[in-house]
Each structure stands twice: as structure tokens, then as C-alpha cells.
Design a protein around this motif. Structure first.
Motif, PDB file in Angstrom:
ATOM      1  N   THR A   1       0.884  -1.189   0.039  1.00 29.99           N
ATOM      2  CA  THR A   1       0.060   0.100   0.041  1.00 29.99           C
ATOM      3  C   THR A   1       1.069   1.122   0.063  1.00 29.99           C
ATOM      4  O   THR A   1       0.248   2.441  -0.225  1.00 29.99           O
ATOM      5  CB  THR A   1      -0.880   0.005   1.203  1.00 29.99           C
ATOM      6  OG1 THR A   1      -0.179  -0.066   2.656  1.00 29.99           O
ATOM      7  CG2 THR A   1      -2.051  -1.172   1.074  1.00 29.99           C
ATOM      8  N   GLU A   2       2.283   1.096   0.122  1.00 34.50           N
ATOM      9  CA  GLU A   2       3.052   2.207   0.187  1.00 34.50           C
ATOM     10  C   GLU A   2       4.397   2.068  -0.654  1.00 34.50           C
ATOM     11  O   GLU A   2       4.873   0.907  -0.601  1.00 34.50           O
ATOM     12  CB  GLU A   2       3.620   2.680   1.630  1.00 34.50           C
ATOM     13  CG  GLU A   2       4.248   3.766   1.610  1.00 34.50           C
ATOM     14  CD  GLU A   2       4.600   4.221   3.387  1.00 34.50           C
ATOM     15  OE1 GLU A   2       3.275   4.610   3.903  1.00 34.50           O
ATOM     16  OE2 GLU A   2       5.804   3.893   3.657  1.00 34.50           O
ATOM     17  N   PHE A   3       4.619   2.870  -1.479  1.00 36.86           N
ATOM     18  CA  PHE A   3       5.884   2.557  -2.271  1.00 36.86           C
ATOM     19  C   PHE A   3       6.660   4.200  -2.287  1.00 36.86           C
ATOM     20  O   PHE A   3       6.218   5.149  -2.064  1.00 36.86           O
ATOM     21  CB  PHE A   3       5.454   2.560  -3.994  1.00 36.86           C
ATOM     22  CG  PHE A   3       4.517   1.247  -4.035  1.00 36.86           C
ATOM     23  CD1 PHE A   3       5.050   0.081  -4.563  1.00 36.86           C
ATOM     24  CD2 PHE A   3       3.217   1.517  -3.871  1.00 36.86           C
ATOM     25  CE1 PHE A   3       4.573  -0.810  -4.836  1.00 36.86           C
ATOM     26  CE2 PHE A   3       2.465   0.271  -4.060  1.00 36.86           C
ATOM     27  CZ  PHE A   3       3.126  -0.910  -4.732  1.00 36.86           C
ATOM     28  N   THR A   4       7.935   3.799  -2.350  1.00 37.22           N
ATOM     29  CA  THR A   4       9.106   4.938  -2.412  1.00 37.22           C
ATOM     30  C   THR A   4       9.546   5.192  -4.059  1.00 37.22           C
ATOM     31  O   THR A   4       9.494   4.047  -4.658  1.00 37.22           O
ATOM     32  CB  THR A   4      10.245   4.669  -1.735  1.00 37.22           C
ATOM     33  OG1 THR A   4       9.980   4.108  -0.315  1.00 37.22           O
ATOM     34  CG2 THR A   4      11.372   5.606  -1.617  1.00 37.22           C
ATOM     35  N   TRP A   5       9.482   6.312  -4.559  1.00 35.36           N
ATOM     36  CA  TRP A   5       9.862   6.418  -5.608  1.00 35.36           C
ATOM     37  C   TRP A   5      11.131   5.863  -6.162  1.00 35.36           C
ATOM     38  O   TRP A   5      12.149   5.968  -5.525  1.00 35.36           O
ATOM     39  CB  TRP A   5      10.134   7.970  -5.838  1.00 35.36           C
ATOM     40  CG  TRP A   5      10.326   8.544  -7.202  1.00 35.36           C
ATOM     41  CD1 TRP A   5      11.550   9.133  -7.986  1.00 35.36           C
ATOM     42  CD2 TRP A   5       9.360   8.736  -8.379  1.00 35.36           C
ATOM     43  NE1 TRP A   5      11.393   9.475  -9.157  1.00 35.36           N
ATOM     44  CE2 TRP A   5      10.133   9.134  -9.340  1.00 35.36           C
ATOM     45  CE3 TRP A   5       7.948   8.255  -8.539  1.00 35.36           C
ATOM     46  CZ2 TRP A   5       9.451   9.388 -10.414  1.00 35.36           C
ATOM     47  CZ3 TRP A   5       7.383   8.665  -9.572  1.00 35.36           C
ATOM     48  CH2 TRP A   5       8.181   8.938 -10.735  1.00 35.36           C
ATOM     49  N   GLY A   6      10.879   5.147  -7.261  1.00 35.01           N
ATOM     50  CA  GLY A   6      11.871   4.466  -8.074  1.00 35.01           C
ATOM     51  C   GLY A   6      11.639   3.079  -7.716  1.00 35.01           C
ATOM     52  O   GLY A   6      12.257   2.116  -8.493  1.00 35.01           O
ATOM     53  N   GLU A   7      10.768   2.594  -7.083  1.00 32.23           N
ATOM     54  CA  GLU A   7      10.399   1.072  -6.626  1.00 32.23           C
ATOM     55  C   GLU A   7       9.305   0.798  -7.993  1.00 32.23           C
ATOM     56  O   GLU A   7       8.682   1.689  -8.325  1.00 32.23           O
ATOM     57  CB  GLU A   7       9.495   0.992  -5.650  1.00 32.23           C
ATOM     58  CG  GLU A   7      10.167   0.792  -4.198  1.00 32.23           C
ATOM     59  CD  GLU A   7       9.369   0.369  -3.040  1.00 32.23           C
ATOM     60  OE1 GLU A   7       9.181  -0.870  -2.982  1.00 32.23           O
ATOM     61  OE2 GLU A   7       8.900   1.070  -2.423  1.00 32.23           O
ATOM     62  N   PRO A   8       9.439  -0.476  -8.254  1.00 31.02           N
ATOM     63  CA  PRO A   8       8.381  -0.868  -9.314  1.00 31.02           C
ATOM     64  C   PRO A   8       6.880  -0.990  -8.628  1.00 31.02           C
ATOM     65  O   PRO A   8       6.716  -1.051  -7.585  1.00 31.02           O
ATOM     66  CB  PRO A   8       8.881  -2.333  -9.594  1.00 31.02           C
ATOM     67  CG  PRO A   8      10.239  -2.615  -9.052  1.00 31.02           C
ATOM     68  CD  PRO A   8      10.399  -1.587  -8.094  1.00 31.02           C
TER      69      PRO A   8
ATOM     70  N   GLY B   1       7.392  14.226   0.096  1.00 32.46           N
ATOM     71  CA  GLY B   1       7.016  13.315   1.205  1.00 32.46           C
ATOM     72  C   GLY B   1       5.819  12.386   0.601  1.00 32.46           C
ATOM     73  O   GLY B   1       6.046  11.994  -0.537  1.00 32.46           O
ATOM     74  N   LYS B   2       4.867  12.312   1.477  1.00 27.45           N
ATOM     75  CA  LYS B   2       3.822  11.053   1.177  1.00 27.45           C
ATOM     76  C   LYS B   2       2.703  11.871   0.374  1.00 27.45           C
ATOM     77  O   LYS B   2       2.300  12.856   0.473  1.00 27.45           O
ATOM     78  CB  LYS B   2       3.038  10.720   2.320  1.00 27.45           C
ATOM     79  CG  LYS B   2       4.241   9.841   3.374  1.00 27.45           C
ATOM     80  CD  LYS B   2       3.107   9.333   4.524  1.00 27.45           C
ATOM     81  CE  LYS B   2       4.202   8.142   5.340  1.00 27.45           C
ATOM     82  NZ  LYS B   2       3.479   7.658   6.520  1.00 27.45           N
ATOM     83  N   ASN B   3       2.342  10.995  -0.862  1.00 28.97           N
ATOM     84  CA  ASN B   3       1.447  11.459  -1.865  1.00 28.97           C
ATOM     85  C   ASN B   3       0.320  10.292  -1.908  1.00 28.97           C
ATOM     86  O   ASN B   3       0.798   9.164  -2.236  1.00 28.97           O
ATOM     87  CB  ASN B   3       1.903  11.787  -3.207  1.00 28.97           C
ATOM     88  CG  ASN B   3       2.884  13.130  -3.143  1.00 28.97           C
ATOM     89  OD1 ASN B   3       2.449  13.969  -3.449  1.00 28.97           O
ATOM     90  ND2 ASN B   3       4.117  12.636  -2.743  1.00 28.97           N
TER      91      ASN B   3
END
Length: 341
Positions: A58-65, A149-151
Motif C-alpha cells: 500500500t506504500e511505495f518509495t519513488w523508484g520502486e516497481p 514526502g507522502k502522496n
């Protein structure tokens, strides 16, 4: 009495709808049934009838698939019937709508045979994945819609009728959290237009999402230029060893622009080990100079003459996450080849 009549009308309507129902994919799995009207996301491709909920995120960091799949009950073809839309002469369609923190930032229309009841998506593909997903550049080309941050990213799938430009309520909606580093947003430079500052060849104004920008001749020379794009600055000059090569330098790094051997209208923009082609859209026309295209792995850039003039160019920038210097190298070569040389 009125209640009985209403019940009869509803029964007849439901019976007619059942008779008119077209074949579709139906419910394909227990996961499909569980996420009916929604969907889920993962770091791995969510395969049809082979979903692995242990990979759900439910949460991803930029650059993750970022992969996912949406699910709904009836095919788009049957939603056309429910909405009273005519069967299209060519193909059924749906529109995917993308929101960041409650604000719509992109819509993407796709075609379907109408029977589909689930939809796989890829918003940021894995390094081993070579498939060109329709939506894989949606996020990377719209980082200006995000905040550091979080979007909260929400995605809707809606049936769409092209002839009257109508869409119905979503058949599936799902969301996830995307964590964006400030650097990914701050480095975004999107070009819109470049034009002469004083109707002269030696200074050009750059318009876009930056506060200001320019390219101008150094000491009135056609082979030496300086530029500034917000906080980015550097110079562009012809190579001291080749007259068919230019070099853009900025921040200790350089980008080369080289004429393609045997193709005098085409140029390679070389960024380190990566080489990308700048070329006219219509190379065989007498007015080929009016429209140019440039593509990298991060999107495309189209540079078009405004009002058929060589001192004003409109830019369609669909690669906001590409290095500004790479894009500027392509833009400079267009104005040099058409307006300065």
C-alpha cells in the motif's frame, strides 16, 4: 397499487437487461471477487488468475516497481448497454483517471474488446521488465503534480464513449501511498516555448515551469553561447576539432550534439553512454524544418514552428524527468539549424 406497479417495472427492466447482456470475462478468481470494484498494488506483476496477495503493498518509495490489477463485475460492453450507449463502430473504450492528493493530473484512454473485467497496470516497471506498458510513464512524466514526502495516488477505471465524449462512474477504484524525495520534484524542468528576445538571432527566451531562462550569444558569435534555466547554467559551443559537433557543458558535465553520418538533417544527442536522435518529423518535405521530434527512454519532445516562423517555437515536453540539459541540447540544435546557421 403504485408499489406493485413499480415492482413489476423493475422486474421487467431487470429481465430485459439480463436478455441483452453480452458475453464478458465475469469473475475470474476469488481474489477478483474479494477486490470487486477496486484492486491492489505490488512490486511484482499481478498475473491473471495467479494473483499472489503476499506481495500486496500500500506504500511505495519513488523508484520502486509499481504494478497492480483492477477488478470489476461486468465487461465494458455491458456497461455501454446499462448507460444507454450505442455499440461503437470500432471498439469499446475506458478511461483511466489519475489523482494525486485529491487532484486529477492525468487521463489515459484505452481500447478494449469490451469483455475485460480486470486490468493489469504498471506505473513504474522493474529493471528486468522490457514490456512497454501503456501507463508506465504516467508518474514519471507528471512529477510536478506531487509534493515532497507522502502522496496519495488514486486511480479510477471508467467506461468511456468516444463519439459523445462521455464517461460513466468508475467500475474500479484503488489507491496507494507514494513517497517522493524533494530532489525528484525540484529537478523537474518542463519546456513550453522558445522565442527570440528582441526579434534578433542572438538571444532567445525560454518559457516553461521555470522562473526564467535564456540562451544568448557570447560576444555576438554564432559558435559560442551561454544559457541559464533557473539555477542551471552553462555554455554551448562548437567543437574545436569537428565542425559537425557541438558541446554543451554545465556543472562539470558535458553533452555532445553530433550530425548523423549520411543524414544531414539528423543529429545525435549524446549523454555519456546514451545516444538519442533528433530529427524532422517530415524529412522529405520542403518545409521539413517546421516540426522536429526527439525521444529518450524518459519520454518525447516535439518542437514545432509557431505561425510558420523561425523565431518562435512551441514545445510539447512529454519528458519532464529527463535532464534539462539533454532537452536543451535538442532545442538548441533546432534553432541553430533553422534560424542561426
Amino acid at each position: 397499487m403504485k408499489t406493485k406497479i413499480l415492482i413489476i417495472i423493475l422486474f421487467i427492466t431487470s429481465l430485459m437487461n439480463a436478455q441483452n447482456k453480452l458475453p464478458d470475462g465475469g469473475i475470474s478468481s476469488e481474489v477478483h471477487r474479494k477486490y470487486l470494484g477496486s484492486g491492489f498494488f505490488s512490486n511484482k506483476e499481478v498475473l491473471f488468475k495467479k494473483e499472489d496477495l503476499s506481495t500486496k503493498k500500500t506504500e511505495f518509495t519513488w523508484g520502486e516497481p509499481i504494478y497492480g490489477r483492477f477488478y470489476w463485475a461486468e465487461g465494458i460492453n455491458n456497461h455501454y448497454i446499462k448507460n444507454g450507449w450505442k455499440k461503437p463502430y470500432d471498439t469499446y473504450r475506458y478511461v483511466i483517471r489519475y489523482y494525486a492528493n485529491g487532484k486529477l493530473f492525468k487521463e489515459h484512454i484505452s481500447q478494449t474488446n469490451g469483455e475485460r473485467t480486470s486490468l493489469p497496470v504498471c506505473l513504474y516497471r522493474a529493471s528486468y521488465d522490457t514490456y512497454d506498458w501503456n501507463e508506465m510513464k504516467i508518474l514519471s512524466q507528471n512529477t510536478g503534480a506531487f509534493k515532497p514526502g507522502k502522496n496519495t495516488i488514486k486511480i479510477e477505471v471508467c467506461p468511456y464513449e468516444r463519439s459523445s465524449n462521455r464517461r460513466s462512474d468508475p467500475v474500479a477504484t484503488a489507491s496507494f501511498m507514494l513517497i517522493m524525495p524533494a530532489s525528484a520534484i525540484q529537478n523537474t524542468v518542463k519546456f513550453k516555448k522558445i522565442e527570440t528576445a528582441w526579434k534578433k538571432w542572438d538571444e532567445w527566451k525560454i518559457n516553461g515551469n521555470i522562473r526564467f531562462g535564456y540562451i544568448r550569444s557570447t560576444w555576438g558569435k554564432t559558435d559560442q553561447w551561454e544559457f541559464k534555466l533557473g539555477d542551471i547554467k552553462g555554455k554551448i559551443e562548437i567543437s574545436p576539432v569537428r565542425d559537425d559537433q557541438w558541446i554543451l557543458t554545465s556543472g562539470g558535465k558535458s553533452i555532445k550534439m553530433e550530425q548523423v553520418y549520411g543524414y544531414p538533417k539528423e543529429w545525435n544527442i549524446i549523454d555519456g553512454t546514451h545516444s538519442y536522435r533528433l530529427k524532422p518529423v517530415w524529412p522529405n518535405k520542403n518545409d521539413y524544418w517546421k516540426e522536429w521530434e526527439f525521444k529518450t527512454k524518459k519520454g518525447s519532445l516535439k518542437i514545432e514552428s509557431a505561425w510558420d516562423k523561425k523565431d518562435e517555437w512551441n514545445i510539447k515536453d512529454n519528458m519532464p524527468n529527463e535532464k534539462p540539459e539533454v532537452k536543451l541540447a535538442a532545442i538548441y540544435m533546432v534553432i541553430y539549424l533553422t534560424s542561426i546557421k
